[in-house]
Design a protein around this motif. Structure first.
Motif, PDB file in Angstrom:
ATOM      1  N   HIS A 179       0.940  -1.223   0.123  1.00  0.00           N
ATOM      2  CA  HIS A 179      -0.023   0.440  -0.131  1.00  0.00           C
ATOM      3  C   HIS A 179       0.765   0.949  -0.446  1.00  0.00           C
ATOM      4  N   GLU A 180       2.089   1.324   0.881  1.00  0.00           N
ATOM      5  CA  GLU A 180       2.600   2.026   0.718  1.00  0.00           C
ATOM      6  C   GLU A 180       3.272   2.336  -0.051  1.00  0.00           C
ATOM      7  N   LEU A 181       4.052   1.972  -1.155  1.00  0.00           N
ATOM      8  CA  LEU A 181       4.677   1.827  -2.665  1.00  0.00           C
ATOM      9  C   LEU A 181       3.422   2.047  -3.433  1.00  0.00           C
ATOM     10  N   VAL A 182       2.492   1.615  -3.243  1.00  0.00           N
ATOM     11  CA  VAL A 182       1.662   2.213  -4.063  1.00  0.00           C
ATOM     12  C   VAL A 182       1.177   3.908  -3.919  1.00  0.00           C
ATOM     13  N   TYR A 183       0.569   4.175  -2.827  1.00  0.00           N
ATOM     14  CA  TYR A 183       0.403   4.933  -2.619  1.00  0.00           C
ATOM     15  C   TYR A 183       1.625   6.028  -2.524  1.00  0.00           C
ATOM     16  N   ALA A 184       2.599   6.230  -2.151  1.00  0.00           N
ATOM     17  CA  ALA A 184       3.547   7.182  -2.325  1.00  0.00           C
ATOM     18  C   ALA A 184       4.263   7.549  -3.642  1.00  0.00           C
ATOM     19  N   SER A 185       3.882   6.893  -4.677  1.00  0.00           N
ATOM     20  CA  SER A 185       4.300   6.233  -5.989  1.00  0.00           C
ATOM     21  C   SER A 185       3.296   7.777  -6.128  1.00  0.00           C
ATOM     22  N   ARG A 186       1.982   7.236  -6.616  1.00  0.00           N
ATOM     23  CA  ARG A 186       0.513   8.329  -7.238  1.00  0.00           C
ATOM     24  C   ARG A 186       1.300   9.727  -6.648  1.00  0.00           C
ATOM     25  N   LYS A 187       2.234   9.694  -5.671  1.00  0.00           N
ATOM     26  CA  LYS A 187       2.072  10.912  -5.590  1.00  0.00           C
ATOM     27  C   LYS A 187       3.112  11.765  -5.815  1.00  0.00           C
ATOM     28  N   ILE A 188       3.989  11.389  -6.188  1.00  0.00           N
ATOM     29  CA  ILE A 188       5.221  12.275  -7.515  1.00  0.00           C
ATOM     30  C   ILE A 188       4.911  12.652  -8.876  1.00  0.00           C
ATOM     31  N   ALA A 189       4.719  12.957 -10.008  1.00  0.00           N
ATOM     32  CA  ALA A 189       4.769  12.730 -10.889  1.00  0.00           C
ATOM     33  C   ALA A 189       6.438  13.523 -12.253  1.00  0.00           C
TER      34      ALA A 189
END
Length: 770
Positions: A200-210
């Motif tokens: 969950h953390e890997l997905v959630y953190a990644s989607r915050k960065i573009a």
């Protein structure tokens, strides 16, 4: 003296930042500023002024002096745990993976893993900064040094933060804060953070960065999902390549790139492929960019010869030994190619970025040159190297190597999520290719789960390999059907420039609410070409019928059945009785069983003691070795015709040939062990490739021609062997008798020039120019 001044200045900047943790008054501004936050607006117009990042000299990048390994200790539930050295701690803190187990770096139990994670969580970023990882000689290599090219002002603000606190900051922070934070991190810091994150953390953190980048199209914008069209063919057949390009475009794929992995890596072939796909793109009018994924030296030569090199490619590695000795590349060459593209690339004035890198966990381990660094950390080091060049795209292909690095679905999925997060935190435009080979235990369903999670995490793009079957590289990747399915599930669109073009061609249209949907021409390559004329040239194409964004059931069943048959070829045993009357001398490798052979590539690269003692130098020019590799069926179907034709061709050239050796359970690097034992000038390794996506391609053989060099022929730091490769030898690729002539021709060139690989190509070009 220059290095000493650099070290002093770097320490001063860090100290100043520490003294003013909430204010940067009095801290000198770093000489280089990256431009990650400037890539926001799509740009199809000509760019009149583009700021290219400066390439800092390695001597100007300060790295703290290496220190002796420290012992990291903790007690959990009254149980003591100790880890000697940061490398050992990092390896034990990671998810359990085949490659790290093979290297002896993985935790031995779940509780040991949690003990390592507890220690790692409590380390400060400063402690990691002060402990650079060294190579097997105890030195900081160039790849590690580049990783220290960070924003020291940002690092100074956060140096006292622990790894656990850094994770919490990322999960709680805003996008711009996280992007800024990443610019002050080294690869090892980022790897440490990734190792203590769950799914969950890997997905959630990644989607915050573009991170978006621009060439003809802009990829990585919010609400967008792009694809890289890969029209590979076993013999670079232009008709088959054309059909794959047209099929991909009709399915809405290719907005990130149309890129071919060539079967033959020469300047002539690469230039011809570049011009061919350039013509296809122009005729279709598709706003995208092209690339032929030859070695970077080959592409540079093509650029110098005015071929349309729009995006320049290179595979990267996380240790200097792997990059230089196995990939024949170094930072000086990458710098030179970057500058050449900035000065004269085909998209100069159009593209803001123009470099393309591929990475993937495990290459350093598979070559035995990981320097004791675990796979995740080595991958992060690839990303800090890529960061140096502000690339247009980075493609992660974790799963490509096989079971020695990632055996199961879970290992592949978790590694892809880690890689995606690390790349994005380091400011890279991450495309993902969760992929697999048939000698692993990874399945199409595991791959699909990975793509769902990665789309949720905000991946910039996926691959388009038609029906997931790569017809040249013999592996399995995402398809244009997968890409479109994910777009529809997650409400994503292709790049804006490409979307406009695709609507004009009827590939997409919009409903009355403005939502993008498949148009009347979606999935119809006939809008670009005469379909039936080209279809005969394409293997593993089981039909063009679709059901929604998916292939029809009939097409899927044919595809899956062929994959199932091909997977069986992995486990077939090599039989000397099926190889014809030509006499061969049997030898054995250290891999005693098929399971050992598949799980540990090192075993197949060496002869067992008894076989080694039977081999003595015989003064022959050429030694032929036959091995099943990853497909005994490839040997059974090709060697009876190939071997006698090859020996006859070599003899007519005047080359002396030793008695062929038959080596079950062999790997490509076995050529070097045999070369050292018999001392031929050339070793010709005929070895079964990993099976591809149909019954025919499971019979594909490769010829690795290893030129054995004496100590002074390339300098003290060069490898003793240079390789030239001819692949896809089988009935639908290069037929075995024709392959025999091509191999003999290459051997003659290698004997004459005393060279192989890229150096041979350079010498041939010089001879041609004279």
């Amino acid at each position: 003296m220059a290095q000493a001044r650099c070290e002093t200045a770097a320490r001063d900047r860090i100290a100043a930042a520490w003294l003013t943790p909430h204010s940067q008054a009095g801290v000198p501004k770093p000489r280089e500023r990256s431009n990650w936050l400037t890539r926001q607006k799509p740009c199809s117009e000509k760019i009149t002024e583009t700021a290219m990042p400066a390439l800092k000299a390695l001597s100007d990048i300060y790295v703290p002096p290496a220190k002796p390994d420290k012992s990291y200790e903790i007690a959990l539930f009254d149980r003591p745990f100790a880890f000697t050295g940061l490398k050992r701690l990092l390896g034990a803190a990671d998810f359990d993976k085949a490659g790290d187990r093979l290297a002896g770096l993985a935790a031995k139990s779940e509780i040991e893993r949690e003990a390592a994670r507890a220690i790692l969580s409590a380390l400060t970023l400063q402690e990691i900064y002060d402990a650079p990882l060294t190579n097997d000689d105890g030195r900081v290599d160039d790849i590690m040094q580049v990783s220290y090219d960070i924003d020291l002002e940002v690092f100074g603000r956060n140096a006292r933060m622990t790894v656990g606190a850094a994770k919490d900051f990322i999960l709680g922070g805003a996008e711009e804060e996280i992007a800024r934070f990443g610019r002050g991190l080294t690869a090892v810091m980022v790897a440490g953070i990734a190792k203590i994150m769950d799914v969950h953390e890997l997905v959630y953190a990644s989607r915050k960065i573009a991170t978006s980048t621009t060439a003809r199209t802009t990829i990585g914008l919010p609400g967008r999902l792009s694809s890289r069209l890969q029209p590979n063919h076993a013999t670079d057949d232009l008709a088959a390549i054309s059909l794959l390009v047209y099929a991909g475009l009709s399915l809405g794929a290719g907005d990130a790139l149309i890129g071919i992995n060539p079967a033959l890596d020469t300047i002539e072939n690469t230039s011809a492929l570049l011009r061919h796909i350039d013509r296809l793109r122009r005729e279709a009018g598709a706003p995208t960019q092209i690339c032929v994924l030859s070695h970077i030296r080959t592409q540079l030569a093509c650029l110098e010869n005015n071929a349309p090199v729009e995006i320049m490619f290179q595979s990267l590695a996380g240790t200097q030994r792997t990059l230089t000795e196995e990939f024949d590349c170094d930072i000086e060459l990458l710098d030179r190619c970057y500058r050449a593209m900035a000065e004269s690339g085909a998209l100069k004035g159009v593209a803001r970025q123009f470099m393309y890198f591929e990475t993937g966990q495990g290459s350093e381990l598979s070559y035995g040159k990981h320097d004791g660094i675990d796979m995740t950390t080595a991958e992060a080091l690839c990303y800090t190297l890529a960061r140096r060049y502000d690339p247009f795209m980075v493609n992660n292909v974790t799963g490509f190597i096989g079971p020695e690095t990632h055996r199961s679905n879970m290992e592949m999925i978790l590694s892809n999520l880690q890689d995606h997060f690390m790349g994005k935190l380091l400011g890279l435009p991450m495309g993902m290719a969760p992929c697999y080979t048939l000698h692993s235990e990874i399945t199409p369903e595991g791959q699909q789960i990975a793509t769902e999670l990665l789309t949720a995490a905000g991946a910039n793009y996926f691959m388009d390999v038609y029906l997931s079957v790569d017809r040249m590289l013999a592996y399995f990747d995402t398809s244009s059907h997968d890409d479109q399915t994910l777009r529809e599930i997650f409400a994503r669109e292709p790049a804006p420039e490409f979307t406009s073009w695709a609507i004009e061609r009827g590939i997409f249209d919009r409903d009355d609410k403005g939502r993008l949907r498949r148009g009347p021409n979606w999935g119809n390559p006939g809008i670009f070409c005469e379909l039936e004329q080209l279809r005969k040239k394409l293997p593993a194409a089981y039909g063009w019928d679709n059901a929604g964004p998916r292939p029809s059931n009939a097409v899927s069943r044919k595809t899956r059945a062929n994959i199932a048959v091909a997977r069986e070829a992995i486990y077939a045993e090599l039989s000397a009785e099926k190889l014809g009357p030509m006499p061969m001398r049997p030898v054995r490798t250290r891999a005693e069983t098929k399971s050992q052979h598949l799980g540990d590539p090192k075993l197949g690269a060496f002869l067992d003691i008894d076989s080694l003692h039977t081999l003595t130098p015989d003064g022959c020019d050429v030694q032929i070795v036959v091995s099943d590799g990853l497909s005994a069926e490839a040997v059974h179907h090709n060697i009876p015709a190939l071997l006698p034709a090859l020996i006859d061709s070599l003899s007519r050239l005047g080359a002396s040939v030793g008695t062929p050796l038959l080596a079950p359970n062999g790997r490509v690097k076995l050529a070097e062990a045999i070369g050292e034992a018999l001392k031929p000038r050339i070793v010709v390794m005929l070895i079964g490739e990993r099976p591809g996506g149909d019954a025919a391609s499971s019979r594909s053989l490769s010829a690795y021609l290893a030129c054995r060099l004496s100590g002074g022929e390339r300098g003290a730091n060069a490898s003793r062997y240079e390789y030239t490769v001819l692949s896809n030898i089988y009935e639908l690729g290069t037929p075995p008798v024709r392959a025999a002539g091509l191999i003999a021709e290459r051997v003659e060139q290698m004997l004459h020039h005393r060279a192989g690989g890229n150096r041979l190509e350079e010498l041939l070009q010089k001879a041609k120019a004279q």
